[in-house]
Write a protein that holds these residues in place. Structure first.
Motif, PDB file in Angstrom:
ATOM      1  N   ASP A  20       0.813  -1.211   0.000  1.00 40.40           N
ATOM      2  CA  ASP A  20       0.000   0.000   0.000  1.00 40.40           C
ATOM      3  C   ASP A  20       0.850   1.265   0.000  1.00 40.40           C
ATOM      4  N   LEU A  21       1.897   1.267   0.791  1.00 42.70           N
ATOM      5  CA  LEU A  21       2.769   2.433   0.924  1.00 42.70           C
ATOM      6  C   LEU A  21       4.203   1.981   0.750  1.00 42.70           C
ATOM      7  N   ILE A  22       4.894   2.611  -0.195  1.00 42.57           N
ATOM      8  CA  ILE A  22       6.291   2.272  -0.475  1.00 42.57           C
ATOM      9  C   ILE A  22       7.125   3.530  -0.278  1.00 42.57           C
ATOM     10  N   LEU A  23       8.077   3.475   0.638  1.00 45.65           N
ATOM     11  CA  LEU A  23       8.984   4.590   0.884  1.00 45.65           C
ATOM     12  C   LEU A  23      10.343   4.224   0.322  1.00 45.65           C
ATOM     13  N   ALA A  76       0.952   3.909  -8.281  1.00 45.16           N
ATOM     14  CA  ALA A  76       0.995   2.785  -9.215  1.00 45.16           C
ATOM     15  C   ALA A  76       0.005   1.758  -8.679  1.00 45.16           C
ATOM     16  N   GLY A  77      -1.048   1.496  -9.433  1.00 44.33           N
ATOM     17  CA  GLY A  77      -2.091   0.601  -8.927  1.00 44.33           C
ATOM     18  C   GLY A  77      -2.688   1.182  -7.660  1.00 44.33           C
ATOM     19  N   LYS A  78      -2.669   0.393  -6.588  1.00 42.21           N
ATOM     20  CA  LYS A  78      -3.160   0.856  -5.291  1.00 42.21           C
ATOM     21  C   LYS A  78      -1.998   1.143  -4.344  1.00 42.21           C
ATOM     22  N   SER A  79      -0.845   1.441  -4.904  1.00 46.50           N
ATOM     23  CA  SER A  79       0.351   1.739  -4.104  1.00 46.50           C
ATOM     24  C   SER A  79       0.689   3.216  -4.196  1.00 46.50           C
ATOM     25  N   LEU A  80       0.972   3.813  -3.056  1.00 49.39           N
ATOM     26  CA  LEU A  80       1.510   5.165  -2.992  1.00 49.39           C
ATOM     27  C   LEU A  80       3.013   5.025  -2.809  1.00 49.39           C
ATOM     28  N   ILE A  81       3.775   5.627  -3.706  1.00 47.72           N
ATOM     29  CA  ILE A  81       5.231   5.567  -3.663  1.00 47.72           C
ATOM     30  C   ILE A  81       5.746   6.966  -3.361  1.00 47.72           C
ATOM     31  N   ALA A 101      -1.051  13.764   5.108  1.00 44.86           N
ATOM     32  CA  ALA A 101      -1.872  13.550   3.910  1.00 44.86           C
ATOM     33  C   ALA A 101      -1.851  12.105   3.423  1.00 44.86           C
ATOM     34  N   VAL A 102      -0.912  11.308   3.897  1.00 49.29           N
ATOM     35  CA  VAL A 102      -0.747   9.945   3.387  1.00 49.29           C
ATOM     36  C   VAL A 102      -1.973   9.063   3.642  1.00 49.29           C
ATOM     37  N   PRO A 103      -2.532   9.011   4.863  1.00 43.91           N
ATOM     38  CA  PRO A 103      -3.683   8.121   5.068  1.00 43.91           C
ATOM     39  C   PRO A 103      -4.872   8.428   4.148  1.00 43.91           C
ATOM     40  N   TYR A 104      -5.162   9.707   3.944  1.00 41.48           N
ATOM     41  CA  TYR A 104      -6.278  10.060   3.063  1.00 41.48           C
ATOM     42  C   TYR A 104      -5.958   9.703   1.611  1.00 41.48           C
ATOM     43  N   CYS A 105      -4.723   9.891   1.200  1.00 41.68           N
ATOM     44  CA  CYS A 105      -4.330   9.495  -0.154  1.00 41.68           C
ATOM     45  C   CYS A 105      -4.549   7.998  -0.339  1.00 41.68           C
ATOM     46  N   LEU A 106      -4.155   7.208   0.656  1.00 38.38           N
ATOM     47  CA  LEU A 106      -4.371   5.758   0.580  1.00 38.38           C
ATOM     48  C   LEU A 106      -5.857   5.437   0.477  1.00 38.38           C
ATOM     49  N   ASP A 107      -6.700   6.181   1.227  1.00 39.41           N
ATOM     50  CA  ASP A 107      -8.151   5.994   1.128  1.00 39.41           C
ATOM     51  C   ASP A 107      -8.613   6.218  -0.314  1.00 39.41           C
ATOM     52  N   LEU A 108      -8.147   7.306  -0.905  1.00 41.09           N
ATOM     53  CA  LEU A 108      -8.607   7.696  -2.241  1.00 41.09           C
ATOM     54  C   LEU A 108      -8.214   6.707  -3.337  1.00 41.09           C
ATOM     55  N   GLY A 110      -7.831   3.447  -2.840  1.00 44.33           N
ATOM     56  CA  GLY A 110      -8.345   2.112  -2.545  1.00 44.33           C
ATOM     57  C   GLY A 110      -7.355   1.211  -1.839  1.00 44.33           C
ATOM     58  N   ALA A 111      -6.354   1.792  -1.213  1.00 38.54           N
ATOM     59  CA  ALA A 111      -5.376   1.009  -0.454  1.00 38.54           C
ATOM     60  C   ALA A 111      -5.914   0.772   0.957  1.00 38.54           C
ATOM     61  N   ALA A 112      -5.119   0.142   1.790  1.00 40.80           N
ATOM     62  CA  ALA A 112      -5.518  -0.164   3.157  1.00 40.80           C
ATOM     63  C   ALA A 112      -5.754   1.099   3.976  1.00 40.80           C
TER      64      ALA A 112
END
Length: 129
Positions: A20-23, A76-81, A101-108, A110-112
């Motif tokens: 879901d989140l890639i740093l 990329a897909g449902k991943s935020l990089i 802002a990261v959690p809301y971005c993940l919501d938008l 379709g990530a976890a």
């Protein structure tokens, strides 16, 4: 490694595994070997320029050479990089600047669903109408 192909190949694997989140840390400077942003660009479908702008703005308050940094973010897909600098202190500065802002971005995308500890950082999510 900071190479374009190695970054892109690794990211494709992580996106394929539905991370879901890639740093991504390091390789964001102007040196010839710093090709992390190019590797990320080869994988993302949408760039989120505001992340890079805010990370550089926050970093410039601490060091004038932050203008040389090429932090960025994208989907990329449902991943935020999110790409970050290589130095731990600079990573902390950048994450502090954008993480709300990261959690809301993940919501938008379709990530976890991601919760944060409000004592450390409060996630911002718009109130439902």
């Amino acid at each position: 490694p900071d190479g374009r192909d190695s970054v892109a190949d690794t990211l494709r694997v992580l996106v394929g595994e539905e991370a879901d989140l890639i740093l991504v840390t390091g390789g964001t400077g102007p040196a010839p070997r710093d090709e992390t942003p190019e590797g990320v660009s080869a994988v993302i479908e949408k760039e989120l320029v505001g992340f890079g702008e805010e990370m550089r703005r926050a970093s410039l308050l601490e060091v004038p050479t932050a203008i040389l940094s090429r932090q960025s973010a994208g989907i990329a897909g449902k991943s935020l990089i999110i790409t970050l600098p290589g130095k731990p202190a600079a990573i902390a500065t950048c994450l502090k600047a954008v993480f709300a802002a990261v959690p809301y971005c993940l919501d938008l995308i379709g990530a976890a669903f991601l919760e944060t500890d409000p004592a450390k950082i409060a996630a911002f999510r718009p109130k439902a109408k």
